[in-house]
Design a protein around this motif. Structure first.
Motif, mmCIF file in Angstrom:
data_model
loop_
_atom_site.group_PDB
_atom_site.id
_atom_site.type_symbol
_atom_site.label_atom_id
_atom_site.label_comp_id
_atom_site.label_asym_id
_atom_site.label_seq_id
_atom_site.Cartn_x
_atom_site.Cartn_y
_atom_site.Cartn_z
ATOM 1 N N LEU A 146 -9.927 26.009 7.204
ATOM 2 C CA LEU A 146 -8.375 26.184 6.043
ATOM 3 C C LEU A 146 -7.652 27.298 6.897
ATOM 4 O O LEU A 146 -6.342 26.221 7.336
ATOM 5 C CB LEU A 146 -9.142 27.496 5.115
ATOM 6 N N VAL A 147 -7.261 28.049 8.165
ATOM 7 C CA VAL A 147 -6.466 28.512 8.928
ATOM 8 C C VAL A 147 -6.778 27.677 9.952
ATOM 9 O O VAL A 147 -4.988 27.504 10.232
ATOM 10 C CB VAL A 147 -7.338 29.818 9.938
ATOM 11 N N ILE B 251 -9.701 19.548 1.496
ATOM 12 C CA ILE B 251 -8.775 20.802 1.436
ATOM 13 C C ILE B 251 -10.065 21.347 2.284
ATOM 14 O O ILE B 251 -11.255 20.729 1.291
ATOM 15 C CB ILE B 251 -8.679 21.224 0.263
ATOM 16 N N PRO B 252 -10.107 21.460 3.898
ATOM 17 C CA PRO B 252 -10.895 22.763 4.146
ATOM 18 C C PRO B 252 -12.199 23.261 3.238
ATOM 19 O O PRO B 252 -11.550 24.209 2.377
ATOM 20 C CB PRO B 252 -10.547 22.741 5.372
ATOM 21 N N ARG B 253 -13.002 23.361 3.513
ATOM 22 C CA ARG B 253 -13.354 24.495 2.649
ATOM 23 C C ARG B 253 -14.274 25.779 3.561
ATOM 24 O O ARG B 253 -14.695 26.717 2.475
ATOM 25 C CB ARG B 253 -15.289 23.407 2.707
ATOM 26 N N THR B 254 -14.446 25.593 4.366
ATOM 27 C CA THR B 254 -14.517 26.855 5.163
ATOM 28 C C THR B 254 -13.849 27.633 5.631
ATOM 29 O O THR B 254 -12.316 26.789 6.014
ATOM 30 C CB THR B 254 -15.219 26.847 6.805
ATOM 31 N N ILE C 110 -6.490 32.275 1.168
ATOM 32 C CA ILE C 110 -5.763 31.909 2.397
ATOM 33 C C ILE C 110 -5.741 30.689 1.845
ATOM 34 O O ILE C 110 -4.608 29.029 2.337
ATOM 35 C CB ILE C 110 -6.201 31.740 4.186
ATOM 36 N N ARG C 111 -6.767 29.873 1.630
ATOM 37 C CA ARG C 111 -6.557 28.631 0.390
ATOM 38 C C ARG C 111 -5.102 27.718 -0.227
ATOM 39 O O ARG C 111 -4.718 27.626 0.089
ATOM 40 C CB ARG C 111 -7.683 28.573 -0.448
ATOM 41 N N THR C 112 -4.918 29.459 -0.881
ATOM 42 C CA THR C 112 -3.594 28.849 -1.736
ATOM 43 C C THR C 112 -2.496 28.713 -1.014
ATOM 44 O O THR C 112 -1.784 29.136 -1.215
ATOM 45 C CB THR C 112 -3.967 30.822 -2.465
ATOM 46 N N GLU C 113 -2.517 30.166 0.396
ATOM 47 C CA GLU C 113 -0.975 29.713 1.788
ATOM 48 C C GLU C 113 -1.120 28.637 2.106
ATOM 49 O O GLU C 113 0.196 27.786 2.157
ATOM 50 C CB GLU C 113 -1.077 30.809 2.153
ATOM 51 N N TYR C 114 -2.353 27.997 2.229
ATOM 52 C CA TYR C 114 -2.195 26.813 2.817
ATOM 53 C C TYR C 114 -1.363 25.519 1.944
ATOM 54 O O TYR C 114 -0.758 24.654 2.212
ATOM 55 C CB TYR C 114 -4.066 26.426 3.193
ATOM 56 N N MET C 115 -1.983 25.427 0.446
ATOM 57 C CA MET C 115 -1.677 24.856 -0.781
ATOM 58 C C MET C 115 0.104 24.922 -0.870
ATOM 59 O O MET C 115 -0.294 23.322 -0.787
ATOM 60 C CB MET C 115 -2.809 24.593 -1.716
#
Length: 91
Positions: A34-35, A27-30, A61-66
């Motif tokens: 993430l975008v 999972i990307p950290r930056t 953004i992290r939540t939406e990505y996951m």
């Protein structure tokens, strides 16, 4: 006066658990990474970044990505997909 007893058993793992979620280290950290991943995940589903995404927090953004990754993975397997040789409860 009471006494508490704890019993534990050492059990060897019996197999591998498969998950549709990417491992935490993938999972990307930056925010930028993430975008990029979210945009690709949305594109895989035929979607685009929503309007106003720039105002979202990195956590949002992290939540939406996951969530999109889980949606892209589809529903979990059931029935015959889990055990094709299973004939029923009397099997």
């Amino acid at each position: 006066m009471g006494t508490a007893v704890t019993v534990s058993e050492l059990v060897e793992p019996s197999g591998v658990t498969v998950s549709s979620r990417p491992p935490a280290d993938e999972i990307p950290r930056t925010r930028q990474a993430l975008v990029a991943k979210w945009e690709k995940s949305l594109a895989d589903a035929g979607l685009k970044l929503p309007e106003g995404w720039e105002k979202m927090s990195t956590d949002q953004i992290r939540t939406e990505y996951m969530s999109q990754e889980l949606a892209n993975a589809g529903p979990p397997p059931t029935g015959a997909a889990l055990d094709p040789d299973f004939g029923g409860p009397d099997d």
